[in-house]
Design a protein around this motif. Structure first.
Motif, mmCIF file in Angstrom:
data_model
loop_
_atom_site.group_PDB
_atom_site.id
_atom_site.type_symbol
_atom_site.label_atom_id
_atom_site.label_comp_id
_atom_site.label_asym_id
_atom_site.label_seq_id
_atom_site.Cartn_x
_atom_site.Cartn_y
_atom_site.Cartn_z
ATOM 1 N N ALA B 181 98.286 65.864 83.192
ATOM 2 C CA ALA B 181 98.355 66.556 81.906
ATOM 3 C C ALA B 181 96.982 67.055 81.461
ATOM 4 O O ALA B 181 96.808 67.437 80.318
ATOM 5 N N LEU B 182 95.990 67.021 82.376
ATOM 6 C CA LEU B 182 94.619 67.348 81.961
ATOM 7 C C LEU B 182 94.147 68.676 82.544
ATOM 8 O O LEU B 182 94.620 69.130 83.584
ATOM 9 N N ASP B 183 93.159 69.281 81.863
ATOM 10 C CA ASP B 183 92.568 70.501 82.386
ATOM 11 C C ASP B 183 91.549 70.139 83.477
ATOM 12 O O ASP B 183 91.185 68.973 83.621
ATOM 13 N N PRO B 184 91.049 71.124 84.251
ATOM 14 C CA PRO B 184 90.187 70.823 85.399
ATOM 15 C C PRO B 184 88.920 70.053 85.029
ATOM 16 O O PRO B 184 88.517 69.149 85.767
ATOM 17 N N ILE B 185 88.302 70.381 83.897
ATOM 18 C CA ILE B 185 87.054 69.691 83.541
ATOM 19 C C ILE B 185 87.323 68.227 83.241
ATOM 20 O O ILE B 185 86.657 67.319 83.732
ATOM 21 N N ALA B 186 88.383 67.993 82.434
ATOM 22 C CA ALA B 186 88.739 66.608 82.117
ATOM 23 C C ALA B 186 89.135 65.864 83.385
ATOM 24 O O ALA B 186 88.823 64.674 83.548
ATOM 25 N N THR B 187 89.788 66.574 84.302
ATOM 26 C CA THR B 187 90.186 65.946 85.560
ATOM 27 C C THR B 187 88.950 65.514 86.361
ATOM 28 O O THR B 187 88.898 64.401 86.886
ATOM 29 N N ALA B 188 87.944 66.388 86.395
ATOM 30 C CA ALA B 188 86.720 66.056 87.134
ATOM 31 C C ALA B 188 86.067 64.820 86.548
ATOM 32 O O ALA B 188 85.625 63.917 87.274
ATOM 33 N N LYS B 189 86.015 64.759 85.212
ATOM 34 C CA LYS B 189 85.415 63.591 84.561
ATOM 35 C C LYS B 189 86.188 62.328 84.919
ATOM 36 O O LYS B 189 85.613 61.276 85.196
ATOM 37 N N LEU B 190 87.522 62.462 84.897
ATOM 38 C CA LEU B 190 88.366 61.306 85.204
ATOM 39 C C LEU B 190 88.138 60.833 86.639
ATOM 40 O O LEU B 190 88.037 59.625 86.903
ATOM 41 N N GLU B 191 88.016 61.809 87.530
ATOM 42 C CA GLU B 191 87.822 61.432 88.934
ATOM 43 C C GLU B 191 86.482 60.738 89.130
ATOM 44 O O GLU B 191 86.376 59.748 89.878
ATOM 45 N N ALA B 192 85.461 61.233 88.425
ATOM 46 C CA ALA B 192 84.155 60.575 88.508
ATOM 47 C C ALA B 192 84.257 59.142 88.013
ATOM 48 O O ALA B 192 83.684 58.203 88.605
ATOM 49 N N LEU B 193 85.038 58.956 86.939
ATOM 50 C CA LEU B 193 85.225 57.612 86.388
ATOM 51 C C LEU B 193 85.917 56.706 87.408
ATOM 52 O O LEU B 193 85.518 55.546 87.598
ATOM 53 N N ILE B 194 86.915 57.267 88.080
ATOM 54 C CA ILE B 194 87.629 56.459 89.079
ATOM 55 C C ILE B 194 86.656 56.001 90.165
ATOM 56 O O ILE B 194 86.690 54.851 90.615
ATOM 57 N N GLN B 195 85.767 56.897 90.579
ATOM 58 C CA GLN B 195 84.770 56.535 91.596
ATOM 59 C C GLN B 195 83.901 55.371 91.135
ATOM 60 O O GLN B 195 83.565 54.478 91.911
ATOM 61 N N GLU B 196 83.543 55.389 89.827
ATOM 62 C CA GLU B 196 82.736 54.287 89.301
ATOM 63 C C GLU B 196 83.516 52.988 89.271
ATOM 64 O O GLU B 196 83.022 51.933 89.627
ATOM 65 N N LEU B 197 84.783 53.107 88.825
ATOM 66 C CA LEU B 197 85.583 51.903 88.599
ATOM 67 C C LEU B 197 85.948 51.202 89.895
ATOM 68 O O LEU B 197 86.200 49.998 89.910
ATOM 69 N N LYS B 198 85.957 51.937 90.996
ATOM 70 C CA LYS B 198 86.491 51.336 92.214
ATOM 71 C C LYS B 198 85.573 50.247 92.766
ATOM 72 O O LYS B 198 85.980 49.442 93.594
ATOM 73 N N GLU B 199 84.313 50.215 92.277
ATOM 74 C CA GLU B 199 83.421 49.129 92.678
ATOM 75 C C GLU B 199 83.918 47.793 92.143
ATOM 76 O O GLU B 199 83.647 46.741 92.704
ATOM 77 N N ARG B 200 84.581 47.853 91.025
ATOM 78 C CA ARG B 200 84.909 46.648 90.292
ATOM 79 C C ARG B 200 86.393 46.278 90.388
ATOM 80 O O ARG B 200 86.755 45.111 90.274
ATOM 81 N N TYR B 201 87.237 47.296 90.540
ATOM 82 C CA TYR B 201 88.676 47.041 90.477
ATOM 83 C C TYR B 201 89.391 47.558 91.731
ATOM 84 O O TYR B 201 88.896 48.446 92.414
ATOM 85 N N CYS B 202 90.569 46.998 91.925
ATOM 86 C CA CYS B 202 91.480 47.566 92.916
ATOM 87 C C CYS B 202 92.271 48.645 92.202
ATOM 88 O O CYS B 202 92.930 48.371 91.193
ATOM 89 N N ILE B 203 92.165 49.878 92.686
ATOM 90 C CA ILE B 203 92.834 50.980 91.996
ATOM 91 C C ILE B 203 93.911 51.582 92.892
ATOM 92 O O ILE B 203 93.649 51.874 94.065
ATOM 93 N N ILE B 204 95.102 51.723 92.360
ATOM 94 C CA ILE B 204 96.166 52.414 93.095
ATOM 95 C C ILE B 204 96.526 53.642 92.277
ATOM 96 O O ILE B 204 96.821 53.535 91.079
ATOM 97 N N ILE B 205 96.466 54.797 92.902
ATOM 98 C CA ILE B 205 96.719 56.018 92.154
ATOM 99 C C ILE B 205 97.852 56.805 92.810
ATOM 100 O O ILE B 205 97.881 56.973 94.025
ATOM 101 N N VAL B 206 98.805 57.223 91.968
ATOM 102 C CA VAL B 206 99.860 58.108 92.456
ATOM 103 C C VAL B 206 99.454 59.515 92.065
ATOM 104 O O VAL B 206 99.058 59.752 90.922
ATOM 105 N N THR B 207 99.493 60.437 93.008
ATOM 106 C CA THR B 207 99.113 61.797 92.648
ATOM 107 C C THR B 207 99.941 62.786 93.446
ATOM 108 O O THR B 207 100.384 62.509 94.559
ATOM 109 N N HIS B 208 100.188 63.941 92.838
ATOM 110 C CA HIS B 208 100.875 64.977 93.602
ATOM 111 C C HIS B 208 99.864 66.031 94.078
ATOM 112 O O HIS B 208 100.213 67.005 94.705
#
Lengths: 446, 255, 418
Positions: B181-208
């Protein structure tokens, strides 16, 4: 060759179709006029229906307002009453017991006779005295003297209502041109009234009695205070009972109940209860609360309980609609954070549904306030001349008061009935307005 | 594929909606750290499978899960286990940002509050700040913690929801198409956040979005018609898939 | 109210609230000491975690204390004999049990104790009890009506009641009067009810339906926005107001009008009551019909317009046909409402049980007779008062059947277009 004949054939077919469609178009055109007329008539019927409904509404409101608005003013007499000691406390002891039962009527009579010294004959004097509201005025003097015996011997200024006939005459509802025998006011009385009016002793004022007094046998002393207090008690009790029952049932059915026959039964039950005639709830109240449980008749407690049962299905319907309007995202969000189902419903969903629930409850309470028939069944039609102090005191309710007053044909009563209706309608409009305002306000905050 | 110290071990997981079987026996191990992406055409069961990890399927009427899912060796479908406690360990971010219609502060504080994790306002303040910082939202909202969470932009709302999940101190974060539901810029920010978070958490992401899967994930699983077709390192899936169906999907021939 | 009862009620509140605060704080202390050496917000659920947050331990205590002291309160009220000693023991018992429970539950406060689950179970239990009240209410209605009606039918034959042509319960006022049993043939009452309902529906049916059609198909959005709430006002006016309107204005108007035409009509007539009732029912029919007309899919209308049909033709031949079951449902609900309406008929229809089909005469209805029989002095065992319950039973059964049919018709109709 074969192809050319085919072309000829198709040409013939084309012209034929063309002719047919032309014919059809002509026929349709002729037909169209009557179709248009039918269309126009149909629309007119629709307009007429709307106008009929609106005209009925306006007629109702105007006839009530026209009848009722005069009741908000009433003619009062301002009298200088000499509290003669020899009449009130002949032995001079001023014993409270004696003061309570003293002959204040006599005091008032003397005051009236003094206004017209020329009237001496016994019958005439009686007619003169009849211009005041005797029981109201004597009650007023009694209270005054009883509370402050030092007033005895002095002259006090009192404002007392005139009798209802004087009031009606001055408001123009008793026709002065009628022959005397057909009038409730005699020729002499008219002379006295006009004289009092000229002297400034009779004045028209805002009718506070209507708001501050309970019911009375004399229209000039009758008010809706007792009925209003009774109605408030009934509505508060009904609200306190119906809100938890309604919201609780809705929560259970929508959020927690397993889908089975049992919950279907509850659901059908609630839907049907909403459409059961209100008088049947009155019969229920009479049979269960009064005859079986032994509660008293005519008390707001029973009225509130009966009307709570009447009102809660409305709240159930409103609550369920409000709960359904909250999207699943909120509950899922709470669940995903580790909230239990109950927590997510009570902490996230219910607060969001609250405006809808509140609106529905206020509207249900407006219905309760206007409900009359069930209250008749549980005996709230009694003639009660005191403002109830507790929910177990005999009382009446505003709509029942309207019903009781409507029984009397005199103009003085019907104007008060209409006035009471105006007050009831104003309260109902305020309640509905409050509901709408609350909903808009709370929805904006989201 | 072999995974050392898996966080989740799934064996023969089947999900039924009434009579319909949505997943036909999935076997998969999920790594303890890093991002695992589930891809596949819509209706392939990837979201359904995601919801088995925090038992959100329990809330859907008529849904049944069979087989075994263990988390750190503990069966999460064990009768004695309260799903409420599981969900505190496994956070979730949804397709549509769903902040509560409350202030930003209350949004983040809600989870810790229901779990009674803090005592006193100072602790809660610290926890809210830490969560918002980790979600990369602190600098943007630190002066307006009292405004409604629903007043933020879509991308900020989604990061708020992540902060809300982080506040409960989870071990796993499930993300169900978080950028759809996000625009490309917000998506990029979110993806950067996911990269940061993966050091600390197990992340499972569903994506199309296959591009997104390729960008953010370490491992990718391809689902098709309720089956797990292929599961491997993301690089391998996107460069050299072992199954023709995977090949067809990532090259755009199906889905 | 007795002072002692007030004291005990206050004590109950104090114990409940006190128990909540005391045990909540205790749980919080134990929780904090168990995680003293760890980082904020990390001790959760990994072996040393607590199942329920501190306040749930408090709520649990509050529920138990509140429930137990309530039981003691009710029991004490039941066995009360008026002696002061008893009252004091009662008070002491409530106090002692409350304090004991609070301290007993102290021991329960531990990481493993599922206080939240227990509290939620209690909440569920309360919700079930609340929703059970709906069933109890229906049960109460049926039981009370049935019970009193059976007593009535032990005195008056069921067939006489249902098919008798003579209704004069007032003759049974005194036992020594002639015809002391009175006569309870309800046919004139049923006929009167039916007549007024018919008058009301003659007005409300076409008017309500046309309003719904006009507002949903013809009127502009602006008109709709003004007219709809105005018509809804009609639904919000209490029936006693309509009754007074009928008595004060409509009745005399009809009488005067009839007099100018040269025949006499009483002020209280089936016509006056029926007309006013019709006005009252208009919004019910119009809003229900509006719903069903709007539920007819636009595609059906478009199909008809595409064939060149006018709005009224589309309305009459397509939409109306599609919406017919829903409209019938709306009419049935309106009929049930008209039959059960009380105040308008009590005030405007009269009390004389005339068996007539002439709307210009005064007739009486089931609801009017119930009110007439039950207001004023009554002994509860006389057939006169019991007859009211028999009439109530008839009313309840008829309206119930109408509602059931209407609701199921409407539901099935909705399902068709959903």
């Amino acid at each position: 060759m074969a192809s050319s004949s085919h072309i000829q054939n198709s040409e013939a077919l084309e012209t034929e179709t063309k002719r047919e469609s032309q014919l059809a178009a002509e026929r349709a055109k002729k037909h169209l006029k009557s179709r248009r007329a039918r269309e126009w008539r149909f629309k007119l019927w629709g307009r007429a229906a709307v106008l009929f409904a609106l005209a009925s509404l306006i007629w109702l409101l105007f006839s009530l307002a026209g009848t009722g608005f005069t009741a908000f003013q009433q003619n009062f007499m301002t009298l200088d009453v000499e509290l003669t000691e020899s009449v009130i406390s002949p032995d001079g002891t001023r014993d409270p017991q004696e003061l309570r039962g003293a002959n204040y009527r006599r005091v008032l009579q003397e005051t009236m006779y003094d206004l017209f010294p020329e009237v001496t004959e016994r019958r005439e004097r009686r007619d003169l005295f009849a211009l005041t509201s005797a029981s109201g005025a004597t009650h007023q003097i009694r209270l005054m003297v009883y509370n402050d015996p030092s007033l005895i011997g002095q002259t006090v200024t009192l404002t007392v209502p005139t009798s209802d006939n004087v009031d009606q005459l001055l408001k123009g509802y008793i026709d002065r041109d009628l022959p005397e025998s057909l009038r409730k006011v005699s020729n002499e009385q008219i002379v006295w009234i006009d004289s009092l009016k000229k002297r400034g002793i009779i004045k028209k004022k805002f009718n506070t009695i209507l708001f501050t007094h309970p019911d009375s046998r004399d229209p000039e002393l009758a008010g809706i205070a007792g009925a209003v207090v009774g109605s408030i008690m009934i509505v508060v009790i009904a609200f306190l009972l119906a809100l938890p029952i309604g919201v609780g049932s809705a929560l259970y059915l929508d959020e927690f109940a397993p889908k089975n026959k049992w919950t279907d039964l509850i659901e059908i039950n609630i839907n049907n209860l909403a459409a059961v005639p209100s008088i049947v709830f009155g019969l229920l109240g009479l049979a269960i609360f009064i005859n079986f449980m032994g509660l008293s008749r005519s008390i707001p407690l029973v009225g509130g309980m009966v009307l709570a049962l009447r009102a809660f299905p409305t709240i159930v319907v409103a609550t369920r609609a409000a709960l359904r309007s909250v999207g699943p995202g909120i509950v899922n969000g709470a669940l995903s954070l580790g909230a239990s189902h109950t927590q997510s419903v009570f902490q996230q969903k219910l607060p969001l549904a609250a405006p809808g629930i509140l609106t529905g409850s206020i509207i249900a309470m407006a219905q309760v306030l206007g409900e009359t028939a069930p209250l008749l069944m549980i005996g709230m039609v009694a003639f009660v001349t005191e403002v109830p102090n507790s929910v177990t005191d005999p009382s009446t309710a505003l709509p029942v008061q309207i019903f009781l007053w409507s029984d009397s044909a005199e103009r003085a009563w019907s104007e008060r009935t209409a006035a009471a209706i105006i007050i009831l309608l104003v309260i109902l409009i305020l309640m509905n307005g409050l509901a709408i305002w609350l909903r808009n306000r709370l929805e904006k905050r989201r | 594929m072999d995974i050392q110290n898996p966080k989740f071990v799934c064996r023969d997981v089947r999900v039924h909606y009434g009579d319909f079987e949505a997943l036909h026996g999935i076997n998969i191990d999920i790594a303890d750290r890093g991002v695992t992406a589930f891809i596949g055409p819509s209706g392939c069961g990837k979201s359904t499978f995601l919801r088995t990890f925090n038992r959100m399927n329990d809330t859907i009427e008529g849904a049944r899960v069979s087989g075994s899912v263990t988390m750190d060796g503990q069966d999460i479908y064990d009768k004695g286990l309260d799903p409420v406690l599981l969900r505190a360990r496994v956070g979730m971010v949804f397709q549509k940002p769903n902040p509560f219609p409350k202030s930003i502060y209350d949004n983040v504080a809600y989870g810790p509050k229901i779990h009674g994790m803090t005592s006193g306002k100072a602790e809660m303040d610290a926890l809210v700040e830490r969560s918002l910082r980790r979600a990369g939202l602190w600098e943007e909202v630190k002066d307006r913690l009292k405004i409604a969470g629903t007043g933020l932009s879509g991308g900020q709302q989604q990061r708020l929801v992540i902060a809300r999940a982080i506040a409960v101190n989870p071990e796993v974060i499930l993300m169900d198409e978080p950028a759809s539901a996000l625009d490309p810029i917000a998506t990029a920010k979110l993806e950067a956040l996911i990269q940061e978070l993966k050091e600390r958490y197990c992340i499972i992401i569903v994506t199309h979005s296959m591009a997104q899967a390729a960008r953010v994930s370490d491992k990718t699983a391809f689902f098709y018609m309720g089956d797990l077709i292929e599961y491997d390192a993301t690089e391998k899936i996107f460069t050299n898939p072992g199954d023709t169906r995977t090949q067809d999907y990532i090259t755009g021939r199906t889905g | 109210m007795d002072q002692i009862i007030l004291y005990i009620l206050i004590l109950m509140v104090v114990l409940t609230v006190g128990g909540f605060i005391y045990n909540k704080n205790l749980a919080l202390d134990r929780y904090l000491s168990s995680r003293a050496h760890e980082e904020i917000g990390t001790t959760l659920l990994k072996g040393s975690g607590w199942h329920s947050q501190a306040s749930y331990h408090g709520y649990f205590t509050a529920w138990v204390v509140g429930f137990c002291s309530f039981l003691l309160f009710v029991a004490g009220l039941y066995f009360r004999n008026g002696s002061e000693v008893y009252d004091l023991i009662w008070l002491a018992l409530v106090l002692a049990s409350g304090v004991c429970i609070v301290f007993l539950l102290n021991r329960k406060i531990s990481p493993e104790f599922a206080a939240r689950t227990w509290v939620e179970r209690f909440i569920h239990f309360c919700l079930i009890v609340l929703s059970f009240i709906a069933v109890l209410t229906t049960f109460g209605i049926v039981l009370s009506l049935l019970f009193e009606s059976l007593r009535f039918f032990s005195k008056v034959s069921f067939l006489d009641f249902l098919f008798g042509l003579q209704w004069s319960p007032q003759t049974a006022l005194r036992a020594d009067q002639a015809g002391q049993s009175g006569s309870f043939g309800a046919v004139p009452i049923f006929a009167g009810t039916f007549l007024i309902m018919l008058v009301a529906m003659t007005i409300a049916g076409p008017v309500g339906l046309m309003i719904a059609i006009y507002l949903s198909e013809y009127a502009s959005a602006a008109t709709r926005k003004i007219v709809k709430p105005l018509i809804e006002i009609l639904a919000g006016i209490p029936t006693v107001v309509y009754g007074f309107f009928a008595l004060l204005t409509v009745g005399p108007t009809i009488r005067n009008f009839a007099e100018t035409l040269g025949f006499s009509v009483p002020t209280q007539s089936a016509l006056a009551a029926g007309v006013v009732m019709g006005v009252m029912i208009i919004p019910l029919i119009s809003s229900l019909s509006d719903d069903v007309i709007n539920a007819v899919p636009q595609s059906l209308r478009d199909g008809s317009y595409a064939l060149g049909a006018t709005k009224s033709e589309t309305m009459k031949q397509v939409v109306f046909k599609g919406a017919l079951p829903g409209i019938i449902g709306a009419f049935l609900l309106a009929v049930s409402r008209a039959i059960g309406e009380t105040m308008i008929v009590v005030m405007a229809a009269g009390r004389a049980a005339n068996l007539t089909g002439n709307p210009f005469e005064a007739v009486t209805t089931v609801t009017v007779q119930i009110v007439a029989l039950l207001t004023g002095d009554q002994e509860f065992d006389s057939p006169k008062t019991l007859a009211a319950f028999a009439l109530g039973l008839v009313l309840f059964v008829i309206t119930l059947i109408l509602n059931m049919i209407a609701l199921s018709v409407v539901r099935r109709y909705r399902e068709r277009y959903d």
